[in-house]
Design an enzyme around this catalytic site. Structure first.
Site, PDB file in Angstrom:
ATOM      1  N   ASP A 102       0.884  -1.165   0.000  1.00  0.00           N
ATOM      2  CA  ASP A 102       0.000   0.000   0.000  1.00  0.00           C
ATOM      3  C   ASP A 102       0.923   1.217   0.000  1.00  0.00           C
ATOM      4  O   ASP A 102       1.545   1.530   1.013  1.00  0.00           O
ATOM      5  CB  ASP A 102      -0.881  -0.053   1.258  1.00  0.00           C
ATOM      6  CG  ASP A 102      -1.701   1.221   1.445  1.00  0.00           C
ATOM      7  OD1 ASP A 102      -1.653   2.105   0.570  1.00  0.00           O
ATOM      8  OD2 ASP A 102      -2.390   1.330   2.480  1.00  0.00           O
ATOM      9  N   LYS A 132       2.946  11.183  -3.496  1.00  0.00           N
ATOM     10  CA  LYS A 132       1.864  10.535  -4.254  1.00  0.00           C
ATOM     11  C   LYS A 132       0.926  11.573  -4.894  1.00  0.00           C
ATOM     12  O   LYS A 132       0.353  11.336  -5.944  1.00  0.00           O
ATOM     13  CB  LYS A 132       1.089   9.625  -3.300  1.00  0.00           C
ATOM     14  CG  LYS A 132      -0.004   8.800  -3.944  1.00  0.00           C
ATOM     15  CD  LYS A 132      -0.535   7.808  -2.926  1.00  0.00           C
ATOM     16  CE  LYS A 132      -1.741   7.052  -3.425  1.00  0.00           C
ATOM     17  NZ  LYS A 132      -2.228   6.107  -2.404  1.00  0.00           N
ATOM     18  N   GLU A 179      -7.176   0.637  -4.631  1.00  0.00           N
ATOM     19  CA  GLU A 179      -7.219   0.516  -3.168  1.00  0.00           C
ATOM     20  C   GLU A 179      -8.564  -0.044  -2.676  1.00  0.00           C
ATOM     21  O   GLU A 179      -8.577  -0.946  -1.832  1.00  0.00           O
ATOM     22  CB  GLU A 179      -6.908   1.875  -2.526  1.00  0.00           C
ATOM     23  CG  GLU A 179      -5.434   2.238  -2.683  1.00  0.00           C
ATOM     24  CD  GLU A 179      -5.135   3.715  -2.538  1.00  0.00           C
ATOM     25  OE1 GLU A 179      -6.034   4.477  -2.143  1.00  0.00           O
ATOM     26  OE2 GLU A 179      -3.981   4.111  -2.819  1.00  0.00           O
ATOM     27  N   ASP A 214     -13.081   5.711   2.565  1.00  0.00           N
ATOM     28  CA  ASP A 214     -11.655   5.748   2.938  1.00  0.00           C
ATOM     29  C   ASP A 214     -11.264   7.164   3.376  1.00  0.00           C
ATOM     30  O   ASP A 214     -11.104   8.060   2.553  1.00  0.00           O
ATOM     31  CB  ASP A 214     -10.827   5.302   1.709  1.00  0.00           C
ATOM     32  CG  ASP A 214      -9.324   5.287   1.984  1.00  0.00           C
ATOM     33  OD1 ASP A 214      -8.890   5.816   3.025  1.00  0.00           O
ATOM     34  OD2 ASP A 214      -8.586   4.747   1.137  1.00  0.00           O
TER      35      ASP A 214
END
Ligand code: AMP
Length: 618
Positions: free
Chosen positions: A23, A87, A187, A211
């Site tokens: 992850d 990211k 994800e 999330d």
């Protein structure tokens, strides 16, 4: 092929291929595997420490790279050399980030608003791919240290909304870290797998994955049918998360103690201390009703009820995203079979309660919300390793397929391991004024330069009407059908001219050759990515030189002698360095030429705009 030795995590000495699940998060990253003896997914951690590795990279004066907790500690003292949230930069141009520029305390280079961003640390430039590559390299080394075995293959997760370029950037980062990225998965798909969803072939379900992490919020609506995951809709806010909850608490305390935002802003140490206390209060209030602490002379108190009032607007914002995602998917809450919670901030009881109330059912929160994505990636890795016999592996392409672009670079249209059949289309344009033909060369392989890959075919698209460079719109589509035949079509959309060919990528290719090509792509990853970024810098430099030359020529009477002189000097400087092979020096000269030409370019734009406005009746 790596073998697992006897070690604390695996506990056995079974021989099998080790594929890890990673992850790669905005704030934290972590690695998981399937425990060979227990056949359960577990996250990897050093003895007595957390599995979470902060996604932070620090560069020392000597350009040594530090990743993780030690890098995070340097965020406040060395903000310019310590890179967080890489990211967020993946596949982004400066234009994409302009509005959020104040979020980053390091330097994002803005030499060309359209091209991909680079981060400047001292005199060096780093692409987001390199930055993520450093994080992945560190995760790989940690995993090898814990498992006592080499780790070379991985499944990496990305947000469901990542586009092709962002997914490719993540693959490249993996390659740079010496990892063979077997698959990039979403994800929310990984989170669903961790809860065992999608593993039975006859399962039909609609899932909502909520999330809420440290800095981002995503809601994804997925449909699972016969083991295939389809993303029906995504929504969210890439700048909303636990950090905002902390800020709300911090502002509340500052207000109570009559500390102005300016005072906090100018005292970074105090602000950081407040922020840490705010996070501590938030976490504690997930289990207790009352928080009480002292910071210097300040008494800091907060009840769970007060916290709920403070964060209500933020939680409500996430629910608005849920409403939108459902509407985009054409569904109502009644259509959702299962709700899954992901991200550390879903530990806040009010968040769980609000989501459960919205969807009208209890949420799935039995797994650690920080780990659930990595655990799911490990399950996918295990399936790819062929260890999960109940799972039917779909047919996939063993090597990437793409075409040659400027500078001899490989532009991948179908990444390796894509499910067959599949199709994709991408738009390209002409490089030269009046260009009437375009060569389309099709390649197979994992290297960045086409000369190192396997050429499958080449054809010419002719009959493009003459027009200025960049105006033609040539769409190249790849269709790989179930029999493994690739149909490549090129069409100029303005004129309608088109041409196509058929090839069989697997023809004459042995399993051994595929393996060799994969190994070569990993061993040459570093030089490949360096060459790619050099070729990209050279192309950008050449384009800037061409545009500036045309601009000077057209506007010669509007630009002062001195400006012309300085611009020509800057152009010569850039021209001289293009062939040097020094990427950083090219970027520096590009930045300098941009700085020199910006004042008159802006002046002329302003003038053109005024003229246009004057001619318009409003
Ligand atoms: P992630 O990005 O998923 O690792 O999420 C990290 C976020 O979760 C940070 O904002 C943490 O403050 C938050 N978090 C971690 N534990 C808790 C907790 N017990 N209660 C509330 N928030 C938490």
């Amino acid at each position: 092929m790596a073998k697992i030795g006897t070690n604390p995590v695996t506990g056995g000495s079974q021989q099998q291929e080790m594929i890890v699940g990673i992850d790669l998060g905005t704030t934290n990253s972590l690695v998981a595997i399937i425990h060979p003896a227990l056949r359960q997914p577990v996250t990897l951690r050093e003895f007595n420490s957390s599995a979470l590795v902060p996604s932070v990279v620090h560069f020392t004066e000597e350009s040594t790279v530090i990743v993780g907790d030690n890098a995070r500690e340097l965020l406040i003292t060395h903000p310019r050399q310590t890179i967080y949230s890489a990211k967020r930069l993946m596949g982004k141009s400066y234009n994409d980030l302009r509005e959020k520029a104040e979020y980053f305390s390091y330097r994002i280079h803005d030499d060309n608003a359209e091209s991909l961003v680079k981060v400047q640390v001292g005199s060096r430039f780093y692409s987001p791919i390199e930055l993520s590559g450093y994080i992945l390299r560190d995760l790989k080394a940690r995993a090898e240290h814990i498992l006592k075995t080499p780790v070379s293959k991985a499944v990496i997760t990305v947000p469901a909304y990542f586009n092709d370029a962002q997914r490719q950037a993540t693959r490249d980062a993996g390659k740079l870290a010496g990892l063979d990225v077997l698959r990039i998965i979403n994800e929310p798909t990984a989170a669903s797998l961790a809860y065992g969803l999608g593993l039975k072939p006859d399962e039909d379900k609609t899932i909502a994955v909520y999330d809420l992490g440290g800095g981002t919020f995503d809601i994804s609506i997925l449909k699972i049918s016969k083991g295939i995951f389809e993303v029906l809709a995504t929504n969210g806010d890439t700048y909303l998360g636990g950090d905002d909850l902390d800020r709300a608490i911090m502002e509340h305390w500052a207000w109570l103690h009559e500390i102005s935002p300016e005072a906090l802003g100018s005292n970074k140490g105090l602000a950081q201390a407040f922020r840490l206390k705010a996070e501590e209060a938030k976490k504690q209030l997930s289990v207790t009703d009352y928080y009480d602490a002292r910071l210097h002379n300040y008494e800091l108190q907060l009840t769970r009820e007060q916290l709920q009032e403070l964060i209500r607007p933020l939680v409500e914002k996430t629910m608005e995203s849920c409403r939108k995602a459902l509407a985009d998917a054409g569904l109502t809450v009644r259509d959702i079979d299962t709700v899954i919670m992901v991200g550390g901030s879903t530990r806040v009881p009010m968040v769980k309660e609000t989501v459960a109330a919205f969807f009208g059912k209890p949420v799935n929160d039995s797994l650690n919300p920080d780990e659930v994505v990595a655990l799911g990636a490990a399950i996918q890795a295990d399936i790819l390793a062929g260890n999960n016999k109940d799972f039917l592996l779909l047919d996939v392409t063993p090597l990437s397929l793409g075409i040659e672009t400027m500078g001899g670079l490989m532009d991948v249209l179908i990444p390796r391991n894509s499910k067959i059949p599949c199709s994709i289309a991408r738009s390209y344009t002409t490089q030269k004024d009046g260009q009437t033909g375009m060569k389309i060369a099709v390649y197979q392989g994992e290297r960045d330069l086409v000369k190192d890959n396997r050429k499958l075919a080449e054809f010419n698209l002719t009959g493009i009407p003459a027009m200025p460079a960049g105006l033609a719109k040539v769409q190249i589509s790849f269709l790989l059908n179930a029999d493994g035949i690739l149909v490549v079509k090129a069409a100029e959309l303005r004129s309608g001219v088109e041409q196509s060919i058929e090839v069989k990528p697997q023809y004459g290719l042995s399993g051994e050759e595929v393996e060799q090509m994969l190994v070569a792509s990993i061993t040459h990853a570093k030089e490949d990515i360096q060459t790619r970024s050099l070729v990209e810098a050279q192309t950008e430099a050449q384009q800037l030189l061409d545009v500036t030359a045309t601009f000077l020529e057209k506007n010669v009477e509007m630009i002062s002698e001195e400006e012309q002189q300085r611009t020509r000097e800057a152009m010569n400087g850039l021209q001289d360095i293009i062939g040097s092979g020094n990427r950083d020096a090219i970027h520096e000269k590009i930045a300098y030429l941009n700085d020199v030409s910006r004042p008159f370019a802006e002046r002329l734009m302003d003038k053109a705009l005024k003229a246009a406005m004057a001619g318009k009746k409003i």
